[in-house]
Design a protein around this motif. Structure first.
Motif, mmCIF file in Angstrom:
data_model
loop_
_atom_site.group_PDB
_atom_site.id
_atom_site.type_symbol
_atom_site.label_atom_id
_atom_site.label_comp_id
_atom_site.label_asym_id
_atom_site.label_seq_id
_atom_site.Cartn_x
_atom_site.Cartn_y
_atom_site.Cartn_z
ATOM 1 N N VAL A 1 45.180 31.402 40.695
ATOM 2 C CA VAL A 1 44.786 32.373 41.715
ATOM 3 C C VAL A 1 44.180 33.627 41.094
ATOM 4 O O VAL A 1 43.235 34.194 41.646
ATOM 5 C CB VAL A 1 45.964 32.694 42.667
ATOM 6 N N ASP A 2 44.665 34.048 39.928
ATOM 7 C CA ASP A 2 44.107 35.265 39.316
ATOM 8 C C ASP A 2 42.638 35.095 38.950
ATOM 9 O O ASP A 2 41.809 35.959 39.244
ATOM 10 C CB ASP A 2 44.941 35.709 38.104
ATOM 11 N N HIS A 3 42.283 33.970 38.363
ATOM 12 C CA HIS A 3 40.889 33.737 37.976
ATOM 13 C C HIS A 3 40.003 33.474 39.198
ATOM 14 O O HIS A 3 38.866 33.948 39.252
ATOM 15 C CB HIS A 3 40.783 32.580 36.985
ATOM 16 N N CYS A 4 40.513 32.716 40.160
ATOM 17 C CA CYS A 4 39.728 32.443 41.369
ATOM 18 C C CYS A 4 39.419 33.736 42.119
ATOM 19 O O CYS A 4 38.311 33.912 42.635
ATOM 20 C CB CYS A 4 40.464 31.457 42.275
ATOM 21 N N LYS A 5 40.386 34.662 42.144
ATOM 22 C CA LYS A 5 40.150 35.972 42.767
ATOM 23 C C LYS A 5 39.156 36.790 41.950
ATOM 24 O O LYS A 5 38.242 37.396 42.499
ATOM 25 C CB LYS A 5 41.458 36.760 42.881
ATOM 26 N N ALA A 6 39.333 36.806 40.627
ATOM 27 C CA ALA A 6 38.466 37.608 39.755
ATOM 28 C C ALA A 6 37.010 37.153 39.857
ATOM 29 O O ALA A 6 36.096 37.981 39.847
ATOM 30 C CB ALA A 6 38.943 37.531 38.307
ATOM 31 N N TYR A 7 36.787 35.850 39.964
ATOM 32 C CA TYR A 7 35.433 35.316 40.085
ATOM 33 C C TYR A 7 34.963 35.282 41.542
ATOM 34 O O TYR A 7 33.863 34.812 41.816
ATOM 35 C CB TYR A 7 35.349 33.916 39.476
ATOM 36 N N GLN A 8 35.821 35.732 42.452
ATOM 37 C CA GLN A 8 35.504 35.782 43.880
ATOM 38 C C GLN A 8 35.004 34.428 44.393
ATOM 39 O O GLN A 8 33.979 34.333 45.063
ATOM 40 C CB GLN A 8 34.482 36.880 44.167
ATOM 41 N N PHE A 9 35.733 33.379 44.038
ATOM 42 C CA PHE A 9 35.341 32.033 44.445
ATOM 43 C C PHE A 9 35.289 31.934 45.958
ATOM 44 O O PHE A 9 36.210 32.361 46.660
ATOM 45 C CB PHE A 9 36.323 30.991 43.909
ATOM 46 N N ASN A 10 34.218 31.326 46.451
ATOM 47 C CA ASN A 10 34.120 31.048 47.884
ATOM 48 C C ASN A 10 34.668 29.642 48.137
ATOM 49 O O ASN A 10 35.090 28.949 47.200
ATOM 50 C CB ASN A 10 32.667 31.212 48.368
ATOM 51 N N ASP A 11 34.660 29.212 49.386
ATOM 52 C CA ASP A 11 35.235 27.910 49.738
ATOM 53 C C ASP A 11 34.538 26.755 49.016
ATOM 54 O O ASP A 11 35.186 25.798 48.590
ATOM 55 C CB ASP A 11 35.182 27.686 51.246
ATOM 56 N N GLU A 12 33.224 26.849 48.849
ATOM 57 C CA GLU A 12 32.483 25.785 48.173
ATOM 58 C C GLU A 12 32.875 25.703 46.692
ATOM 59 O O GLU A 12 33.023 24.609 46.134
ATOM 60 C CB GLU A 12 30.981 26.035 48.312
ATOM 61 N N GLN A 13 33.079 26.837 46.057
ATOM 62 C CA GLN A 13 33.482 26.847 44.652
ATOM 63 C C GLN A 13 34.914 26.339 44.495
ATOM 64 O O GLN A 13 35.222 25.625 43.533
ATOM 65 C CB GLN A 13 33.326 28.250 44.071
ATOM 66 N N LEU A 14 35.800 26.689 45.434
ATOM 67 C CA LEU A 14 37.165 26.156 45.389
ATOM 68 C C LEU A 14 37.156 24.640 45.566
ATOM 69 O O LEU A 14 37.888 23.918 44.884
ATOM 70 C CB LEU A 14 38.040 26.820 46.447
ATOM 71 N N GLU A 15 36.309 24.161 46.463
ATOM 72 C CA GLU A 15 36.191 22.713 46.651
ATOM 73 C C GLU A 15 35.706 22.048 45.362
ATOM 74 O O GLU A 15 36.227 21.013 44.954
ATOM 75 C CB GLU A 15 35.230 22.403 47.796
ATOM 76 N N ALA A 16 34.714 22.655 44.710
ATOM 77 C CA ALA A 16 34.202 22.102 43.454
ATOM 78 C C ALA A 16 35.296 22.079 42.381
ATOM 79 O O ALA A 16 35.395 21.121 41.605
ATOM 80 C CB ALA A 16 33.001 22.919 42.969
ATOM 81 N N LEU A 17 36.135 23.107 42.355
ATOM 82 C CA LEU A 17 37.222 23.166 41.374
ATOM 83 C C LEU A 17 38.274 22.091 41.647
ATOM 84 O O LEU A 17 38.730 21.408 40.724
ATOM 85 C CB LEU A 17 37.856 24.556 41.352
ATOM 86 N N VAL A 18 38.650 21.900 42.903
ATOM 87 C CA VAL A 18 39.612 20.837 43.232
ATOM 88 C C VAL A 18 39.000 19.480 42.889
ATOM 89 O O VAL A 18 39.662 18.615 42.301
ATOM 90 C CB VAL A 18 40.047 20.905 44.716
ATOM 91 N N TYR A 19 37.729 19.288 43.232
ATOM 92 C CA TYR A 19 37.030 18.041 42.887
ATOM 93 C C TYR A 19 37.087 17.805 41.374
ATOM 94 O O TYR A 19 37.378 16.698 40.919
ATOM 95 C CB TYR A 19 35.581 18.098 43.373
ATOM 96 N N HIS A 20 36.797 18.857 40.600
ATOM 97 C CA HIS A 20 36.845 18.756 39.141
ATOM 98 C C HIS A 20 38.214 18.253 38.678
ATOM 99 O O HIS A 20 38.310 17.343 37.844
ATOM 100 C CB HIS A 20 36.546 20.120 38.503
#
Length: 165
Positions: free
Chosen positions: A83-102
């Protein structure tokens, strides 16, 4: 998707996430239908992702075995996002989806050669490990780098990437 607040962790490093589970289940049904019903996955936020080799760790997929699998009531894999890195990079929903996919790409079905043996699952590494300097200096000098370059050439226009604050 809403990022959890620090207080929600309640002294723990991990926080169960219904939203990440729903996202993971949707990705599996759309992109990995052969996982569905065969692999049990637990999804969580991790308070801090840390780093490895000088790079931030955005998430991790871990195969659970032995006592960990027993204590998790038979879950095969644990997927967490930092959560700290996702917040720092201001991940949007599409980027979170890409990360879960990864992270889900780390799960691999191992088909037995003998039909009498059951299907097993294992954790797989990345398709290619590369340094940008290596590519600049020598180009795609091995097969996995050739495949990487060909894949990059076919990518759609990039999404907006934020710099961490």
């Amino acid at each position: 998707m809403r990022f959890p607040f620090e207080e929600e962790f309640g002294g723990s490093d991990f926080l169960d996430s219904k939203e990440l589970k729903e996202l993971g289940e949707r990705i599996i049904s759309e992109k990995f239908p052969y996982y569905d019903g065969e692999v049990l996955i637990d999804y969580r936020w991790k308070r801090r992702g840390g780093s490895s080799g000088g790079n931030v760790v955005l998430g991790k997929c871990t195969r659970l075995t032995g006592l960990a699998r027993h204590l998790s009531l038979g879950v095969h894999y644990s997927v967490w996002l930092a959560v700290d890195h996702c917040k720092a990079y201001q991940f949007n929903d599409e980027q979170l989806e890409a990360l879960v996919y990864h992270e889900l790409c780390h799960i691999e079905r191992d088909e037995p050669k003998d039909e009498d043996k059951p299907v097993t699952w294992r954790t797989r590494g990345h398709d290619s490990e590369v340094f940008f300097a290596e590519l600049r200096e020598y180009g795609a000098w091995r097969l996995t780098l050739e495949q990487l370059v060909e894949t990059v050439r076919q990518l759609p226009l990039p999404m907006e990437i934020a710099t961490p604050v």
